[in-house]
Motif scaffolding. Structure first.
Motif, PDB file in Angstrom:
ATOM      1  N   CYS A   1       0.863  -1.183   0.000  1.00  0.00           N
ATOM      2  CA  CYS A   1       0.000   0.000   0.000  1.00  0.00           C
ATOM      3  C   CYS A   1       0.892   1.223   0.000  1.00  0.00           C
ATOM      4  O   CYS A   1       1.919   1.240   0.670  1.00  0.00           O
TER       5      CYS A   1
ATOM      6  N   LEU B   1      -0.043   4.239   0.984  1.00  0.00           N
ATOM      7  CA  LEU B   1      -0.555   5.341   1.791  1.00  0.00           C
ATOM      8  C   LEU B   1       0.161   5.520   3.122  1.00  0.00           C
ATOM      9  O   LEU B   1      -0.052   6.504   3.827  1.00  0.00           O
ATOM     10  N   GLY B   2       0.993   4.538   3.466  1.00  0.00           N
ATOM     11  CA  GLY B   2       1.983   4.747   4.527  1.00  0.00           C
ATOM     12  C   GLY B   2       1.477   5.091   5.920  1.00  0.00           C
ATOM     13  O   GLY B   2       2.142   5.853   6.627  1.00  0.00           O
ATOM     14  N   CYS B   3       0.348   4.539   6.355  1.00  0.00           N
ATOM     15  CA  CYS B   3      -0.063   4.782   7.742  1.00  0.00           C
ATOM     16  C   CYS B   3       0.996   4.148   8.654  1.00  0.00           C
ATOM     17  O   CYS B   3       1.307   2.961   8.505  1.00  0.00           O
TER      18      CYS B   3
ATOM     19  N   PHE C   1       1.321   2.972  11.599  1.00  0.00           N
ATOM     20  CA  PHE C   1       1.089   1.858  12.526  1.00  0.00           C
ATOM     21  C   PHE C   1       0.795   0.558  11.775  1.00  0.00           C
ATOM     22  O   PHE C   1       0.618  -0.498  12.374  1.00  0.00           O
ATOM     23  N   CYS C   2       0.722   0.639  10.440  1.00  0.00           N
ATOM     24  CA  CYS C   2       0.223  -0.494   9.648  1.00  0.00           C
ATOM     25  C   CYS C   2       1.383  -1.184   8.925  1.00  0.00           C
ATOM     26  O   CYS C   2       2.182  -0.534   8.256  1.00  0.00           O
TER      27      CYS C   2
ATOM     28  N   THR D   1       1.346  -3.098   6.351  1.00  0.00           N
ATOM     29  CA  THR D   1       1.299  -2.964   4.891  1.00  0.00           C
ATOM     30  C   THR D   1       1.889  -1.640   4.466  1.00  0.00           C
ATOM     31  O   THR D   1       2.620  -1.543   3.479  1.00  0.00           O
ATOM     32  N   GLY D   2       1.549  -0.604   5.220  1.00  0.00           N
ATOM     33  CA  GLY D   2       2.069   0.723   4.920  1.00  0.00           C
ATOM     34  C   GLY D   2       3.587   0.739   4.987  1.00  0.00           C
ATOM     35  O   GLY D   2       4.249   1.392   4.179  1.00  0.00           O
TER      36      GLY D   2
ATOM     37  N   GLY E   1      -3.688  -3.262   1.370  1.00  0.00           N
ATOM     38  CA  GLY E   1      -3.979  -2.268   0.343  1.00  0.00           C
ATOM     39  C   GLY E   1      -5.217  -1.441   0.596  1.00  0.00           C
ATOM     40  O   GLY E   1      -5.981  -1.683   1.536  1.00  0.00           O
ATOM     41  N   GLU E   2      -5.386  -0.444  -0.242  1.00  0.00           N
ATOM     42  CA  GLU E   2      -6.508   0.487  -0.116  1.00  0.00           C
ATOM     43  C   GLU E   2      -7.467   0.239  -1.294  1.00  0.00           C
ATOM     44  O   GLU E   2      -7.141   0.565  -2.448  1.00  0.00           O
TER      45      GLU E   2
ATOM     46  N   VAL F   1      -9.430   4.147   3.954  1.00  0.00           N
ATOM     47  CA  VAL F   1      -8.746   5.036   4.875  1.00  0.00           C
ATOM     48  C   VAL F   1      -9.254   6.468   4.714  1.00  0.00           C
ATOM     49  O   VAL F   1      -8.885   7.350   5.463  1.00  0.00           O
TER      50      VAL F   1
HETATM   51 FE1  SF4 Z   1      -3.135   2.782   5.726  1.00  0.00          FE
HETATM   52 FE2  SF4 Z   1      -4.946   0.866   5.066  1.00  0.00          FE
HETATM   53 FE3  SF4 Z   1      -2.773   1.317   3.519  1.00  0.00          FE
HETATM   54 FE4  SF4 Z   1      -2.488   0.220   5.941  1.00  0.00          FE
HETATM   55  S1  SF4 Z   1      -3.576  -0.691   4.200  1.00  0.00           S
HETATM   56  S2  SF4 Z   1      -1.203   1.855   5.024  1.00  0.00           S
HETATM   57  S3  SF4 Z   1      -4.081   1.242   7.095  1.00  0.00           S
HETATM   58  S4  SF4 Z   1      -4.432   2.748   3.912  1.00  0.00           S
END
Ligand code: SF4
Ligand code: SAH
Length: 394
Positions: A116, A118-120, A122-123, A125-126, A177-178, A211
């Motif tokens: 993903c 989007l780089g959150c 705490f996640c 995947t990010g 993923g988003e 997200v």
């Molecule tokens: Fe953020 Fe969701 Fe991507 Fe994780 S999978 S980085 S929570 S948008």
């Protein structure tokens, strides 16, 4: 194995698209129905479409992209309530699909992207970064694999909790993923899952988690997609949300709330709010009160998921006391709120981070996935710049 660049993903086609294909191949239109019949049963290898003439099977074999993944690992947790499947697609990309079982309910948590962008923070995947979009077929395929595992008895009875159904009843887009950054695959896969002649899942049985990509939410509302929308909020003030959910800088809370309100009004569907509770970060009274206000305005149900610790993430899971206090405070303000169990037992919404098992090597890493994790780490380092610059089409 590489896939021909012009290979066709049959699950990206509508019924009309299949008819067009039949016409293009100078076949009678009913061939489209025959192919559709196989696809809804999860068969996308033309060689297995036994009611098609051999010559057509051969032509389609050259046209259709192979999406059948290899099951690299299957790990059972929570006394059979959670089954993690590690799937590797023909190009070597691996994703995790999670099957969660309850009496009378079998929920599959599916991924829409490998990684993903989007780089959150705490996640897991990010942390791994973006590798590639999944195709519609690869998204549908995850449901097919989980469904087949239940129907065929591939999961042994002793590994199933009492009363678990023998087929998939619910799908949540909460894996890697988003989904709204891969709208074509999300829309096409929902169409197949909802098709009454196909998987036949109701809108209430399909949940898409975002997200907060506002243009995607607006698109869903416009199309009236038959799904339940879950919004991953995690912070109810912009100062904190900018940090926890970087896309908030682009689409801040007021804009997101307006889009969700419009979505509710247009579709008449309930929306839920996901809140990953992080110790001493978003578990205080200020956040509880701000969350309550937003949830009340949106008449949304809140699902709280205590953060699962992930290596490389400096934050911790919340203490029991702070978790209890947070949930009670929001509930006291008139909001429906559910505390999810991180282990997955009652975790429709908690599976987004389970992929950590191989992307950044959480303690729960699947033994068979170590190689994949190493590869992913290498890829993440080598390709990060290029990939991140890539395909987030919000
Ligand atoms: Fe953020 Fe969701 Fe991507 Fe994780 S999978 S980085 S929570 S948008
Ligand atoms: N990108 C979408 C869908 C996938 S993430 C979204 O973010 O909504 C699915 C869920 O898993 C999200 O609600 C996400 O916040 C949650 N999640 C991610 N990392 C987590 C962690 N370390 N502990 C608990 N939940 C986490």
């Amino acid at each position: 194995m590489s896939v021909a660049p012009d290979a066709l993903d049959p699950y990206a086609l509508t019924r009309e698209g299949l008819v067009d294909l039949a016409v293009e191949l100078e076949e009678p239109a009913y061939r489209a129905e025959q192919i559709h019949g196989w696809l809804v049963r999860g068969v996308d290898d033309p060689n297995e479409m036994t009611n098609l003439p051999r010559s057509l099977r051969a032509i389609l074999s050259e046209r259709f992209a192979p999406t059948r993944p290899e099951l690299v690992a299957h790990r059972v947790g929570d006394d059979g309530h959670t089954h993690k499947l590690l799937l590797r697609f023909p190009d070597g990309e691996a994703i995790e699909t999670v099957l969660m079982l309850y009496p009378k309910r079998a929920t599959v948590c599916i991924s829409t992207q490998a990684g993903c962008a989007l780089g959150c923070p705490f996640c897991a995947t990010g942390q791994a970064g973006f590798r590639r979009q999944l195709t519609a077929g690869e998204v549908v395929r995850q449901v097919v694999v989980a469904d087949a595992a239940l129907r065929s008895g591939a999961i042994a009875d002793e590994e199933l909790p009492d009363g678990a159904p023998d087929h998939v009843t619910n799908v949540v887009y909460m894996g890697m993923g988003e989904p709204l950054a891969n709208l074509p695959a999300t829309l096409a896969s929902v169409r197949w899952l909802h098709d009454p002649d196909g998987f036949g899942l109701s809108a209430r049985s399909i949940t898409v988690s975002t997200v907060g990509l506002v243009p995607g939410i607006r698109k869903l509302a416009e199309l009236g997609l038959p799904v339940t929308l879950a919004v991953s909020l995690h912070a109810a003030t912009d100062d904190l949300r900018d940090e926890l959910v970087p896309i908030n800088v682009t689409h801040p809370l007021a804009e997101l709330e307006q889009a969700v309100r419009d979505y509710r009004r247009t579709t008449n569907r309930r929306v839920s709010i996901e809140w990953c509770l992080i110790g001493e970060v978003n578990d205080d009274e200020r956040q509880a009160d701000a969350l309550s206000a937003i949830a009340r305005r949106l008449r949304a149900h809140v699902n709280v998921i205590p953060m699962n610790p992930t290596p490389g993430v400096r934050w911790k899971e919340p203490s029991r006391e702070r978790t209890r206090a947070f949930v009670d405070r929001v509930r006291d303000r008139g909001v429906e709120i559910t505390l999810r169990d991180t282990r997955g037992r009652d975790a429709d919404a908690a599976c987004g981070q389970l992929l950590a098992s191989y992307t950044v090597g959480a303690g729960t890493r699947l033994p068979a996935a170590v190689g994949a994790a190493r590869r992913v780490d290498e890829l993440a380092t080598a390709d990060r710049g290029a990939a991140q610059a890539g395909e987030v089409s919000s």
